[in-house]
Motif scaffolding. Structure first.
Motif, PDB file in Angstrom:
ATOM      1  N   ARG A  66       5.590  16.675 -17.839  1.00 40.84           N
ATOM      2  CA  ARG A  66       6.274  17.809 -17.241  1.00 40.84           C
ATOM      3  C   ARG A  66       5.772  17.985 -15.825  1.00 40.84           C
ATOM      4  O   ARG A  66       4.689  17.549 -15.478  1.00 40.84           O
ATOM      5  CB  ARG A  66       6.002  19.099 -18.028  1.00 40.84           C
ATOM      6  N   GLY A  67       6.562  18.661 -14.999  1.00 43.31           N
ATOM      7  CA  GLY A  67       6.147  18.915 -13.627  1.00 43.31           C
ATOM      8  C   GLY A  67       6.100  17.634 -12.814  1.00 43.31           C
ATOM      9  O   GLY A  67       6.592  16.588 -13.224  1.00 43.31           O
ATOM     10  N   GLY A  68       5.497  17.723 -11.642  1.00 39.44           N
ATOM     11  CA  GLY A  68       5.401  16.565 -10.762  1.00 39.44           C
ATOM     12  C   GLY A  68       4.089  16.568 -10.008  1.00 39.44           C
ATOM     13  O   GLY A  68       3.666  17.604  -9.479  1.00 39.44           O
ATOM     14  N   VAL A  69       3.418  15.419  -9.964  1.00 38.12           N
ATOM     15  CA  VAL A  69       2.175  15.253  -9.215  1.00 38.12           C
ATOM     16  C   VAL A  69       2.379  14.095  -8.247  1.00 38.12           C
ATOM     17  O   VAL A  69       2.621  12.960  -8.667  1.00 38.12           O
ATOM     18  CB  VAL A  69       0.970  14.969 -10.147  1.00 38.12           C
ATOM     19  N   TYR A  70       2.312  14.398  -6.954  1.00 40.00           N
ATOM     20  CA  TYR A  70       2.567  13.410  -5.910  1.00 40.00           C
ATOM     21  C   TYR A  70       1.345  13.281  -5.006  1.00 40.00           C
ATOM     22  O   TYR A  70       0.601  14.242  -4.807  1.00 40.00           O
ATOM     23  CB  TYR A  70       3.767  13.827  -5.059  1.00 40.00           C
ATOM     24  N   ARG A  91       0.845  -1.195   0.000  1.00 32.70           N
ATOM     25  CA  ARG A  91       0.000   0.000   0.000  1.00 32.70           C
ATOM     26  C   ARG A  91       0.881   1.246   0.000  1.00 32.70           C
ATOM     27  O   ARG A  91       1.766   1.386   0.845  1.00 32.70           O
ATOM     28  CB  ARG A  91      -0.914   0.023   1.221  1.00 32.70           C
ATOM     29  N   PRO A  92       0.686   2.184  -0.934  1.00 34.76           N
ATOM     30  CA  PRO A  92       1.595   3.328  -1.020  1.00 34.76           C
ATOM     31  C   PRO A  92       1.371   4.368   0.075  1.00 34.76           C
ATOM     32  O   PRO A  92       0.238   4.694   0.413  1.00 34.76           O
ATOM     33  CB  PRO A  92       1.307   3.909  -2.392  1.00 34.76           C
ATOM     34  N   LEU A  93       2.471   4.870   0.604  1.00 41.23           N
ATOM     35  CA  LEU A  93       2.444   6.035   1.482  1.00 41.23           C
ATOM     36  C   LEU A  93       2.674   7.288   0.643  1.00 41.23           C
ATOM     37  O   LEU A  93       2.028   8.302   0.821  1.00 41.23           O
ATOM     38  CB  LEU A  93       3.529   5.929   2.559  1.00 41.23           C
ATOM     39  N   LEU A  94       3.614   7.195  -0.294  1.00 42.21           N
ATOM     40  CA  LEU A  94       3.913   8.306  -1.186  1.00 42.21           C
ATOM     41  C   LEU A  94       3.993   7.749  -2.602  1.00 42.21           C
ATOM     42  O   LEU A  94       4.655   6.734  -2.833  1.00 42.21           O
ATOM     43  CB  LEU A  94       5.240   8.966  -0.801  1.00 42.21           C
ATOM     44  N   ALA A  95       3.309   8.393  -3.533  1.00 48.41           N
ATOM     45  CA  ALA A  95       3.287   7.910  -4.913  1.00 48.41           C
ATOM     46  C   ALA A  95       3.357   9.087  -5.872  1.00 48.41           C
ATOM     47  O   ALA A  95       2.977  10.209  -5.522  1.00 48.41           O
ATOM     48  CB  ALA A  95       2.023   7.092  -5.173  1.00 48.41           C
ATOM     49  N   ARG A  96       3.858   8.800  -7.069  1.00 46.45           N
ATOM     50  CA  ARG A  96       3.949   9.825  -8.109  1.00 46.45           C
ATOM     51  C   ARG A  96       3.078   9.425  -9.286  1.00 46.45           C
ATOM     52  O   ARG A  96       3.055   8.263  -9.694  1.00 46.45           O
ATOM     53  CB  ARG A  96       5.395   9.982  -8.575  1.00 46.45           C
ATOM     54  N   LEU A  97       2.380  10.406  -9.816  1.00 48.67           N
ATOM     55  CA  LEU A  97       1.588  10.205 -11.023  1.00 48.67           C
ATOM     56  C   LEU A  97       2.487  10.521 -12.206  1.00 48.67           C
ATOM     57  O   LEU A  97       3.085  11.595 -12.263  1.00 48.67           O
ATOM     58  CB  LEU A  97       0.377  11.140 -10.998  1.00 48.67           C
ATOM     59  N   PRO A  98       2.653   9.599 -13.157  1.00 44.53           N
ATOM     60  CA  PRO A  98       3.511   9.883 -14.307  1.00 44.53           C
ATOM     61  C   PRO A  98       2.999  11.097 -15.092  1.00 44.53           C
ATOM     62  O   PRO A  98       1.818  11.172 -15.428  1.00 44.53           O
ATOM     63  CB  PRO A  98       3.421   8.606 -15.153  1.00 44.53           C
TER      64      PRO A  98
END
Length: 197
Positions: free
Chosen positions: A168-172, A158-165
């Motif tokens: 550009r930029g970053g969505v966490y 189960r994720p605690l911290l995840a990134r959306l591909p």
């Protein structure tokens, strides 16, 4: 040489006391030549935001929708960084194909089992030392549904911290908050500071 650009963090929250540790962490500059500021606003003020001046957006409210979502997506496409934290209230909206599931309460604090120290938000320090992510304890978190890349996970995946591909930029997405009843993020300030900076 040009002066270093000021770092302005915007915290959108429906519960401002919860994000006080984040406001503090984002307002302390990692370098004396950098000016950092952090401002807490509510959702009603989002429409008036000057996105060109925002370095980091922390969203601790139900996920943005309609015009809000378009503004945040445009900010990300310009290279902006956004970290979503779970709101207290329930909500079925999604952002870029990801949405929050229900809150999960654990009788015993959960530890982070795996995390990526080679890159991204939880990368090792410049000296190569690992962040104390394994010392974090989480009592409450929300599940995530959608196509995300886990950066830190509990036992069982189960994720605690995840990134959306993104292109550009970053969505966490961080599945818990720094509130003392939810996690030890505020007490273990090193991880929170690095995450925010």
């Amino acid at each position: 040489f040009d002066r270093t650009q000021p770092r302005r963090t915007l915290l959108v929250s429906e519960d401002p006391p919860t994000v006080v540790p984040l406001q503090l962490a984002t307002s302390i500059a990692p370098d004396p030549t950098v000016t950092c500021s952090a401002e807490v606003i509510d959702r009603a003020q989002v429409a008036a935001v000057d996105w060109e001046t925002v370095s980091l957006l922390i969203w601790h409210a139900p996920l943005p929708e309609a015009e809000e979502a378009q503004a945040v997506q445009a900010y990300v496409q310009r290279g902006g960084q956004v970290i979503f934290m779970p709101p207290r209230s329930a909500g079925g909206t999604d952002f870029m194909g990801v949405h929050w599931e229900d809150w999960v309460d654990s009788q015993l604090p959960l530890a982070v089992e795996t995390w990526r120290g080679d890159q991204d938000l939880l990368a090792n320090t410049q000296s190569g030392a690992a962040l104390p992510v394994g010392q974090l304890q989480v009592r409450r978190y929300r599940g995530l549904a959608g196509e995300v890349t886990p950066l830190a996970s509990f036992k069982g995946g189960r994720p605690l911290l995840a990134r959306l591909p993104t292109t550009r930029g970053g969505v966490y997405f961080c599945a818990t908050t720094p509130d003392g009843g939810d996690s030890s993020l505020a007490a273990n300030g090193v991880v929170l500071y690095v995450l925010a900076q």
